[in-house]
Scaffold this motif. Structure first.
Motif, PDB file in Angstrom:
ATOM      1  N   SER A 299     -37.967  -1.643 -28.061  1.00  0.00           N
ATOM      2  CA  SER A 299     -37.481  -2.149 -29.341  1.00  0.00           C
ATOM      3  C   SER A 299     -38.353  -1.725 -30.529  1.00  0.00           C
ATOM      4  CB  SER A 299     -37.224  -3.647 -29.329  1.00  0.00           C
ATOM      5  OG  SER A 299     -38.388  -4.373 -29.486  1.00  0.00           O
ATOM      6  N   VAL A 300     -37.678  -1.249 -31.551  1.00  0.00           N
ATOM      7  CA  VAL A 300     -38.358  -0.801 -32.760  1.00  0.00           C
ATOM      8  C   VAL A 300     -37.771  -1.528 -33.969  1.00  0.00           C
ATOM      9  CG1 VAL A 300     -38.917   1.490 -31.882  1.00  0.00           C
ATOM     10  CG2 VAL A 300     -36.765   1.143 -33.087  1.00  0.00           C
ATOM     11  N   SER A 301     -38.583  -1.659 -34.999  1.00  0.00           N
ATOM     12  CA  SER A 301     -38.128  -2.287 -36.237  1.00  0.00           C
ATOM     13  C   SER A 301     -38.088  -1.230 -37.323  1.00  0.00           C
ATOM     14  CB  SER A 301     -39.090  -3.410 -36.627  1.00  0.00           C
ATOM     15  OG  SER A 301     -38.787  -3.867 -37.927  1.00  0.00           O
TER      16      SER A 301
ATOM     17  N   ASN B 187     -27.697  -2.315 -31.308  1.00  0.00           N
ATOM     18  CA  ASN B 187     -27.191  -1.392 -32.332  1.00  0.00           C
ATOM     19  C   ASN B 187     -27.506   0.079 -32.095  1.00  0.00           C
ATOM     20  OD1 ASN B 187     -25.763  -3.115 -33.916  1.00  0.00           O
ATOM     21  ND2 ASN B 187     -27.489  -3.623 -35.251  1.00  0.00           N
TER      22      ASN B 187
ATOM     23  N   VAL C  81     -24.444  -3.635 -28.166  1.00  0.00           N
ATOM     24  CA  VAL C  81     -23.983  -4.663 -29.099  1.00  0.00           C
ATOM     25  C   VAL C  81     -25.103  -5.108 -30.032  1.00  0.00           C
ATOM     26  CG1 VAL C  81     -22.781  -6.840 -29.455  1.00  0.00           C
ATOM     27  CG2 VAL C  81     -22.280  -5.469 -27.439  1.00  0.00           C
ATOM     28  N   ARG C  82     -26.012  -5.979 -29.556  1.00  0.00           N
ATOM     29  CA  ARG C  82     -27.029  -6.494 -30.477  1.00  0.00           C
ATOM     30  C   ARG C  82     -28.128  -5.486 -30.752  1.00  0.00           C
ATOM     31  NH1 ARG C  82     -26.703 -12.034 -27.663  1.00  0.00           N
ATOM     32  NH2 ARG C  82     -25.066 -13.005 -28.891  1.00  0.00           N
TER      33      ARG C  82
ATOM     34  N   VAL D 179     -34.739  -4.001 -39.565  1.00  0.00           N
ATOM     35  CA  VAL D 179     -33.670  -4.129 -38.581  1.00  0.00           C
ATOM     36  C   VAL D 179     -34.223  -3.698 -37.227  1.00  0.00           C
ATOM     37  CG1 VAL D 179     -31.370  -3.388 -37.889  1.00  0.00           C
ATOM     38  CG2 VAL D 179     -31.906  -3.693 -40.304  1.00  0.00           C
ATOM     39  N   VAL D 180     -34.037  -4.563 -36.238  1.00  0.00           N
ATOM     40  CA  VAL D 180     -34.590  -4.280 -34.914  1.00  0.00           C
ATOM     41  C   VAL D 180     -33.544  -3.561 -34.065  1.00  0.00           C
ATOM     42  CG1 VAL D 180     -35.500  -5.310 -32.807  1.00  0.00           C
ATOM     43  CG2 VAL D 180     -36.168  -6.218 -35.033  1.00  0.00           C
TER      44      VAL D 180
ATOM     45  N   PHE E  46     -18.772 -12.012 -26.714  1.00  0.00           N
ATOM     46  CA  PHE E  46     -20.118 -11.956 -26.168  1.00  0.00           C
ATOM     47  C   PHE E  46     -20.490 -13.365 -25.752  1.00  0.00           C
ATOM     48  CE2 PHE E  46     -24.102  -9.192 -26.847  1.00  0.00           C
ATOM     49  CZ  PHE E  46     -24.660  -9.680 -25.677  1.00  0.00           C
TER      50      PHE E  46
ATOM     51  N   PRO F 111     -22.529   2.339 -40.031  1.00  0.00           N
ATOM     52  CA  PRO F 111     -21.879   1.249 -39.288  1.00  0.00           C
ATOM     53  C   PRO F 111     -22.505   1.052 -37.907  1.00  0.00           C
ATOM     54  CG  PRO F 111     -20.289   2.950 -39.929  1.00  0.00           C
ATOM     55  CD  PRO F 111     -21.634   3.454 -40.302  1.00  0.00           C
ATOM     56  N   THR F 112     -22.306  -0.121 -37.336  1.00  0.00           N
ATOM     57  CA  THR F 112     -22.849  -0.407 -36.012  1.00  0.00           C
ATOM     58  C   THR F 112     -21.895   0.015 -34.907  1.00  0.00           C
ATOM     59  OG1 THR F 112     -21.914  -2.614 -36.021  1.00  0.00           O
ATOM     60  CG2 THR F 112     -24.141  -2.380 -36.869  1.00  0.00           C
ATOM     61  N   SER F 113     -20.673   0.378 -35.253  1.00  0.00           N
ATOM     62  CA  SER F 113     -19.797   0.934 -34.234  1.00  0.00           C
ATOM     63  C   SER F 113     -18.829   1.883 -34.907  1.00  0.00           C
ATOM     64  CB  SER F 113     -19.046  -0.168 -33.485  1.00  0.00           C
ATOM     65  OG  SER F 113     -17.876  -0.506 -34.185  1.00  0.00           O
TER      66      SER F 113
ATOM     67  N   ARG G 256     -25.345   4.381 -35.767  1.00  0.00           N
ATOM     68  CA  ARG G 256     -26.761   4.215 -36.117  1.00  0.00           C
ATOM     69  C   ARG G 256     -27.657   4.892 -35.086  1.00  0.00           C
ATOM     70  NH1 ARG G 256     -27.829  -1.771 -38.638  1.00  0.00           N
ATOM     71  NH2 ARG G 256     -26.009  -1.856 -39.993  1.00  0.00           N
TER      72      ARG G 256
END
Lengths: 468, 414
Positions: free
Chosen positions: A406-408, A422, A419-420, A412-413, A103, A464-466, A434
């Protein structure tokens, strides 16, 4: 006092005197998961999203994190003995997927395609729209005898639900209508149609979710309007009619379920980050100039034109904008920045222009309106959004639009950026595990409202994120 | 006679007041047993940290020392609003202690010193709990040193003034839940000091009735030596989260305004009442000003707290059982400074009802042993996080909090 517990512990105090304290955490009543409708046999009908497709591929891990599987896990808390079967791939097989390479600071992440591995054979279709396409025949699902409860099939389009042989190996030939993911759900040599499969599976089910139709439009969007059926009134009426055929089966006998409207494409990262004027402004600040972004005339006849705010450059093309490419001007070849010079406009395949997008939107709206009408007037399903008297799940309002802003969630945003963010995976449209959990939570929340149930939501941050 | 004190009531009317917060309870075993109602209580020299006005009355030709330890366990349970998952805070002990010394230096003037630990908390959630990206552990410890002078104005009236030097340590850590690595974490530690003032009056209107009023200013701990560290960050985001960085912050400790009366009902029974208004509203937000480091620009991490001023009502009773043994009991109601909208798992508090008990045993004319225990039970608090406000890290759910406070100590005279 229930809040005392008498497990004594001991600690030397400040003055060497021993302090004896009884301390345990105070009690609270934990809500019990409950449901009034029978959710013991859940059937999920859908396409790419429903199958658990993630980062450009379907793998065994990504199937485990499909939103229907995540929903089923939550339902089991309220429904003893409920099971959910998925047509799991063998580990390592599938159509391949993307891995993140790096990245860089320019903001464009780079991916590497991990090639897919077939199990039985490979059919190459050299005439596919976006270059040669490989169809891989995979190991037949262990559930092939009885049909799985997750009937999500990647690439399934509504216009093909009554095509006989869609899942028959003999149809696996270049140019034929064939879906290898559907093929592996059926017994060998079966000519069953998807509609027949849904009919059979629905009869054995007590509850359903329906999230189908995105794949009818995705190929067109992802190819900048080059591939897939052109969205027009023919496609729109076919989608509406065929959705009703499936829903007639799913809702037969008043079977409870959730029907999801399709999200609008502009919130998907494939389009979102390339919105005309915003993109142009970002490029101008990046290159410190005031060059406009130019696109080819959509019809291919007129002149090159500056981009408007209703044109979207595909995310896959963004890293190439401004890179010098060779262009023949008159008799000489010049190196001109791609898309930032009137003589080197963005190719039509890299842009979903306003005419193309409006075609898609017309079909999408017409289809979503039909889903609303069917849910409310025809099947008389319970209301999910009372303010709008809406009986369908509006994923735009409840999920995709909030994420785009964008939500929190518990610190976690989540954003629409792959990628970032999520939420979306590396292919710019399918979801991460997620993201699938948040999608499952949207269904669960709708189910709780419509059927006055108490099904707990998933802690998405713990996934997991991926899926790779 | 007693009606005289009614003038105090308007002081508090109209306040949606709430003391609670992260005070660690009465600073002394004997006053803890009394429920903290010590503004007009001269049974222990521990009162001088609350009301320096007591010093003129307390100070005599003997050097009096009172010291001991305090341990507080504050524990909450949490149930996620949507996930239904229950999490209990881990058991932590907030250590504390006190040391007081007083002595008269002339007929009218007495001097004293108090060392206390009046504010602090230690919140520790399980590492993998639902709100781990909001907070995993947060800790505040404070130490107050207060040299005090008390002056006897006449037989019945005393005034006192003390200077407070406060030192505090603050640390917190939270998971960076956007990464798969469960050890991805951000940690912040800092310490700093500040000054304050404590003034008070004590008067008697006869042998049986006494009153006290005191005001301790707020103290702002300036923390300029903060260290921010991160661990477990993937390489691709290394520039966004530098491994180490500096930060500064302020920590506002509240002012307190206390009014109390003590009434000797019978020869053996003394009853005390206290109102305390704690100026928590100075705790507006926690701002961590992180300096630029590496490729990351400077930034400010703000946690809104928006505390409200809070009122506590306390009643204490002291009963002389025999020549040597005194029994103590107290009851108190502490309103919380934390509004519903700002409930955050870093520090959970609620309106609390507390009971306490204790004793003092006079071993010899020069030595007394003291011990006390207090239990506070908090109301259920419900936090609703707004997902759309991405700058605010919070988790939705309900909390229930109890605290246990115990203290043992000795009182000496030389």
């Amino acid at each position: 006092m229930k809040n005392f517990c008498l497990t004594p512990w001991h600690r030397a105090g400040f003055v060497a005197a021993a302090l004896l304290l009884n301390a345990c955490a105070p009690n609270q009543d934990t809500p019990t998961p409950t449901t009034r409708v029978d959710v013991s046999r859940y059937l999920a009908v859908g396409d790419t999203y429903t199958a658990g497709f993630s980062a450009g591929g379907l793998t065994r891990v990504s199937q485990e994190y499909s939103y229907p599987n995540l929903i089923a896990r939550q339902l089991q808390g309220a429904s003893n003995g409920a099971a959910f079967s998925q047509p799991l791939l063998e580990a390592g097989t599938g159509a391949g997927y993307f891995n993140l390479v790096d990245f860089p600071a320019d903001g464009f992440f780079r991916t590497r395609r991990v090639e897919g591995r077939e199990v039985r054979s490979t059919v190459i279709n050299p005439m596919a729209c976006s270059g040669a396409d490989t169809v891989r025949l995979l190991a037949r699902s262990a559930t092939a005898g009885t049909l799985p409860q997750n009937l999500g099939v990647p690439g399934l389009v509504l216009s093909q639900i009554e095509v006989s042989g869609l899942g028959n190996e003999t149809m696996a030939a270049p140019g034929a209508t064939f879906n290898p993911y559907f093929e592996r759900l059926l017994p060998a040599g079966s000519d069953q149609t998807y509609l027949q499969a849904v009919t059979t599976a629905a009869a054995a089910s007590t509850f359903f979710t329906f999230f189908l139709g995105l794949d009818d439009l995705l190929p067109y969007v992802r190819s900048g309007g080059q591939c897939g059926p052109v969205p027009n009134s023919t496609l729109s009426s076919q989608m509406r009619q065929n959705a009703k055929k499936i829903l007639d089966q799913l809702t037969a006998g008043g079977r409870p379920g959730i029907i999801a409207r399709l999200p609008s494409f502009a919130t998907l990262p494939i389009l979102r980050s390339g919105k005309g004027l915003g993109l142009q402004a970002r490029l101008q600040s990046k290159f410190s100039d005031d060059a406009l972004v130019y696109i080819e005339d959509p019809i291919g006849l007129g002149n090159t034109q500056p981009i408007t705010d209703d044109d979207y450059v595909l995310a896959t093309a963004l890293p190439r904008i401004g890179q010098p490419t060779a262009v023949l001007v008159g008799a000489t070849t010049l190196m001109l920045p791609y898309g930032r010079d009137i003589r080197n406009p963005l190719r039509d395949a890299d842009v979903l222009d306003k005419d193309e997008l409006s075609r898609v939107s017309v079909v999408l709206n017409s289809y979503n309106n039909e889903l609303d009408r069917l849910a409310t007037d025809v099947y008389k399903m319970p209301v999910i959004t009372p303010a709008k008297k809406q009986s369908t799940l509006d994923l735009d309002v409840l999920l995709f639009n909030p994420v785009a802003g964008s939500v929190s969630l518990a610190g976690v945003v989540y954003t629409a950026e792959p990628v970032r963010g999520n939420f979306f995976s590396l292919d710019y449209y399918s979801l991460t595990p997620r993201g699938n959990a948040l999608l499952a939570n949207a269904f669960i929340s709708a189910f709780n409202k419509a059927y006055r149930a108490n099904i707990p939501a998933i802690d998405a941050n713990s996934l997991p994120t991926s899926a790779q | 006679m007693r009606l005289r004190f009614l003038f105090l009531l308007p002081l508090f009317s109209g306040l949606t007041a709430t003391a609670g917060g992260f005070d660690t309870g009465p600073q002394g075993a004997r006053v803890l047993g009394l429920g903290g109602a010590s503004t007009a209580y001269i049974g222990s020299i521990a009162g001088i940290s609350v009301n320096p006005g007591l010093l003129g009355q307390l100070g005599d030709s003997l050097l009096r020392v009172s010291m001991g330890g305090i341990g507080q366990v504050r524990r909450s349970s949490f149930i996620g609003q949507d996930t239904y998952q229950r999490t209990d805070q881990e058991l932590t002990i907030q250590p504390g202690g006190y040391f007081y010394a007083t002595r008269a230096v002339s007929k009218r003037v007495a001097v004293g010193l108090s060392l206390t630990t009046p504010y602090g908390y230690h919140t520790k959630w399980p590492e993998t709990w639902e709100g781990r990206s909001v907070i995993q552990e947060s800790q505040l410890n404070t130490f107050f040193v207060q040299p005090t002078v008390g002056i006897k104005l006449n037989d019945n009236f005393n005034a006192g003034v003390g200077v407070v030097y406060a030192f505090g340590k603050y640390s917190q850590r939270r998971a960076l839940g956007q990464y798969d690595d469960p050890t991805a974490q951000a940690k912040f530690t800092s310490s700093g000091s500040g000054l304050g003032l404590n003034v008070g009056l004590y008067g008697r209107t006869g042998d049986n009735l006494a009153f006290g009023i005191s005001y301790r200013s707020g103290v702002k701990l300036k923390m300029n030596n903060g260290k921010a560290t991160t661990t477990g960050i993937p390489d691709r985001d290394g520039a966004l989260y530098p491994r180490t960085g500096d930060f500064t912050t302020d920590f506002s400790l509240p002012s307190t305004l206390s009014v109390g009366i003590a009434d000797r009902i019978t020869k053996n029974l003394l009853v005390t009442f206290d109102f305390t208004l704690t100026g928590w509203s100075t705790q507006d937000s926690l701002k961590l000003n992180v300096a630029a480091s590496g490729g990351a620009p400077d930034r400010r991490i703000t946690t809104a707290r928006r505390y409200e001023d809070a009122l506590a009502f306390r009643v204490g009773a002291e009963y002389q059982i025999g020549a040597k043994l005194t029994a103590l009991a107290g009851l108190r109601y502490d309103e919380t400074p934390i509004r519903d909208e700002y409930i955050n798992p870093e520090f959970i508090d609620a309106n609390r009802l507390g009971v306490s008990t204790g004793f003092s045993y006079q071993v010899s004319p020069r030595l007394a042993l003291e011990a006390a225990y207090a239990f506070d039970y908090g109301q259920l608090r419900t936090a609703r996080a707004n997902q759309q406000i991405e700058q605010v890290a919070n988790v939705s759910g309900s909390y229930r909090t109890v605290t246990h406070t115990a203290s043992v100590g000795v009182a000496l005279a030389f």
